[in-house]
Design an enzyme around this catalytic site. Structure first.
Site, PDB file in Angstrom:
ATOM      1  N   GLY A  31      41.898  81.512 -20.028  1.00  0.00           N
ATOM      2  CA  GLY A  31      41.775  82.899 -20.457  1.00  0.00           C
ATOM      3  C   GLY A  31      42.753  83.784 -19.728  1.00  0.00           C
ATOM      4  O   GLY A  31      43.318  83.401 -18.701  1.00  0.00           O
ATOM      5  N   GLN A  64      45.912  91.899 -16.320  1.00  0.00           N
ATOM      6  CA  GLN A  64      46.602  90.946 -15.442  1.00  0.00           C
ATOM      7  C   GLN A  64      48.112  91.018 -15.595  1.00  0.00           C
ATOM      8  O   GLN A  64      48.852  90.540 -14.750  1.00  0.00           O
ATOM      9  CB  GLN A  64      46.123  89.512 -15.706  1.00  0.00           C
ATOM     10  CG  GLN A  64      44.698  89.266 -15.224  1.00  0.00           C
ATOM     11  CD  GLN A  64      44.288  87.826 -15.467  1.00  0.00           C
ATOM     12  OE1 GLN A  64      43.895  87.464 -16.571  1.00  0.00           O
ATOM     13  NE2 GLN A  64      44.392  86.989 -14.446  1.00  0.00           N
ATOM     14  N   CYS A  90      41.677  82.091 -10.429  1.00  0.00           N
ATOM     15  CA  CYS A  90      42.245  83.153 -11.248  1.00  0.00           C
ATOM     16  C   CYS A  90      43.752  83.218 -11.042  1.00  0.00           C
ATOM     17  O   CYS A  90      44.219  83.077  -9.912  1.00  0.00           O
ATOM     18  CB  CYS A  90      41.594  84.481 -10.841  1.00  0.00           C
ATOM     19  SG  CYS A  90      42.153  85.896 -11.775  1.00  0.00           S
ATOM     20  N   LEU A  91      44.487  83.427 -12.132  1.00  0.00           N
ATOM     21  CA  LEU A  91      45.946  83.551 -12.023  1.00  0.00           C
ATOM     22  C   LEU A  91      46.332  84.683 -11.075  1.00  0.00           C
ATOM     23  O   LEU A  91      47.383  84.645 -10.449  1.00  0.00           O
ATOM     24  CB  LEU A  91      46.557  83.843 -13.405  1.00  0.00           C
ATOM     25  CG  LEU A  91      46.406  82.751 -14.476  1.00  0.00           C
ATOM     26  CD1 LEU A  91      46.857  83.276 -15.827  1.00  0.00           C
ATOM     27  CD2 LEU A  91      47.178  81.503 -14.106  1.00  0.00           C
ATOM     28  N   HIS A 150      34.370  86.301 -16.936  1.00  0.00           N
ATOM     29  CA  HIS A 150      35.466  86.421 -15.971  1.00  0.00           C
ATOM     30  C   HIS A 150      36.545  87.370 -16.524  1.00  0.00           C
ATOM     31  O   HIS A 150      37.014  88.272 -15.828  1.00  0.00           O
ATOM     32  CB  HIS A 150      36.049  85.028 -15.694  1.00  0.00           C
ATOM     33  CG  HIS A 150      37.222  85.009 -14.765  1.00  0.00           C
ATOM     34  ND1 HIS A 150      37.171  84.446 -13.509  1.00  0.00           N
ATOM     35  CD2 HIS A 150      38.493  85.480 -14.907  1.00  0.00           C
ATOM     36  CE1 HIS A 150      38.344  84.575 -12.919  1.00  0.00           C
ATOM     37  NE2 HIS A 150      39.171  85.194 -13.750  1.00  0.00           N
ATOM     38  N   GLU A 151      36.919  87.164 -17.786  1.00  0.00           N
ATOM     39  CA  GLU A 151      37.989  87.994 -18.377  1.00  0.00           C
ATOM     40  C   GLU A 151      37.541  89.439 -18.570  1.00  0.00           C
ATOM     41  O   GLU A 151      38.300  90.370 -18.320  1.00  0.00           O
ATOM     42  CB  GLU A 151      38.454  87.408 -19.714  1.00  0.00           C
ATOM     43  CG  GLU A 151      39.101  86.035 -19.633  1.00  0.00           C
ATOM     44  CD  GLU A 151      40.171  85.926 -18.561  1.00  0.00           C
ATOM     45  OE1 GLU A 151      40.760  86.960 -18.192  1.00  0.00           O
ATOM     46  OE2 GLU A 151      40.405  84.811 -18.077  1.00  0.00           O
ATOM     47  N   HIS A 154      37.907  91.738 -15.666  1.00  0.00           N
ATOM     48  CA  HIS A 154      39.243  92.311 -15.424  1.00  0.00           C
ATOM     49  C   HIS A 154      39.384  93.688 -16.076  1.00  0.00           C
ATOM     50  O   HIS A 154      40.079  94.563 -15.562  1.00  0.00           O
ATOM     51  CB  HIS A 154      40.335  91.390 -15.989  1.00  0.00           C
ATOM     52  CG  HIS A 154      40.657  90.213 -15.116  1.00  0.00           C
ATOM     53  ND1 HIS A 154      41.137  90.346 -13.835  1.00  0.00           N
ATOM     54  CD2 HIS A 154      40.577  88.869 -15.347  1.00  0.00           C
ATOM     55  CE1 HIS A 154      41.355  89.131 -13.323  1.00  0.00           C
ATOM     56  NE2 HIS A 154      41.009  88.219 -14.218  1.00  0.00           N
TER      57      HIS A 154
END
Lengths: 170, 168
Positions: B47, B52, B97-98, B139-140, B143
């Protein structure tokens, strides 16, 4: 800069972490990973610390080791960093407390390819009937199936459960 | 198409609250293509969320249909203005996470969620998601509200024992 691993053990009292970290900070040391826990009535700390080349950790902490009766062990010149292995399996074991529970389970699991990354155990229950609880995370280096088979065999003697850890990468 | 740069913590922009998308125009569609390309360019992310890549609009992409071990999923989802309307159960799971390289940690999420979102064709959807996909969505969506999984870390000592299912 050099890296060392510090291990400190003392009778538990308030303020050990604060005193140790303050002393290290004042002497230009920096903390990386740290793990701290109570072991019975003792308090144990393990820390990976970076420090100037000429810094003697033992001397820096000497005032505290005396005052707080800290036992100190230092491993000098450890590797700066290695990327942490990612656990892919979690195993919990519990059973009536008896000698050999850890040796027997971890022995069989190691043979089935388990590389343990993190392990915790505790004794609970009543004094008359204590129970032993162990929780560990690791890598199934020879595949989950083989490890599951070992777990199934151990299940004859202990309550043991394997669950896969699927890390979310987002 | 272009791959966007991923913001990493401690970049303060990750803490911004994203605004709703009012209309899906060409600019938004182009951005979604870039976001997807950015997601795929990384190391297997399931995702990605617009903030981000420093675009503070309520857009996320989730796709857990290609897991090594298959999980329940709704395929590839582009979610615009997503909103969770129901939470159920709790589960602990490991997340990375990225935007937080080289660290993974345990987070507790709802096991089952209901959510509403609009897709890139401006179609409204209401779905129920469970398990790993529900975790990825939560999670997404965090953000979009300026939250990272670091804000929800639980101790590795925190365990949620699986509830036993008793057979009748």
């Amino acid at each position: 800069m050099k890296w060392s691993v510090l291990t400190l053990v003392a009778a538990d009292e308030q303020g050990i972490v604060a005193a140790v970290s303050q002393k290290l900070y004042e002497n230009n040391c920096q903390l990386a990973e740290a793990s701290m826990m109570r072991l019975g009535a003792n308090f144990a700390i393990m820390l990976r610390v970076s420090h100037p080349d000429d810094c003697n950790l033992k001397e820096i902490l000497a005032p505290l080791t005396e005052k707080m009766h800290l036992h100190i062990h230092i491993d000098n010149d450890v590797a700066e960093k290695s990327s942490a292995p990612e656990p892919d399996v979690n195993i919990t074991v519990y059973g009536a407390d008896r000698a050999g529970i850890v040796a027997k389970t971890t022995g069989a699991l190691a043979e089935a390819g388990l590389n343990i990354i993190d392990l915790e155990t505790a004794v609970a229950g009543s004094d008359a009937e204590p129970i032993y609880i162990m929780s560990l995370e690791g890598n199934a280096t020879q595949g989950i199936e083989k490890l599951q088979k070992a777990v199934d065999e151990l299940a004859a003697d202990f309550d043991i459960r394997l669950s896969e850890i699927e890390t979310l990468r987002a | 198409m272009s791959i966007k740069e991923i913001l990493t913590y401690p970049n303060e922009a990750l803490k911004n609250i994203s605004t709703e998308v009012e209309a899906v125009d060409d600019e938004i569609l182009q951005f979604i293509r870039d976001l997807e390309e950015t997601r795929q360019s990384g190391p297997g992310a399931v995702g990605i969320a617009a903030p981000q890549v420093d675009v503070h609009k309520r857009i996320v992409i989730v796709d857990v249909s290609n897991m090594r071990k298959p999980v329940d999923n709704h395929g590839h989802m582009i979610m615009i203005n997503p909103e969770i309307i129901h939470w159920e159960g709790m589960a602990k799971g490991r997340e990375g996470c990225l935007s937080v390289p080289d660290f993974t940690g345990n987070v507790i999420r709802a096991e089952k969620i209901k959510l509403r979102y609009m897709d890139e064709h401006s179609q409204q959807h209401e779905i129920e998601s469970t398990g790993f996909e529900a975790r990825a969505i939560q999670h997404e969506l965090d953000h979009l509200d300026g939250l990272l999984f670091l804000d929800r870390l639980v101790s590795r000592r925190t365990d949620l024992f699986e509830r036993k299912v008793y057979k009748k």
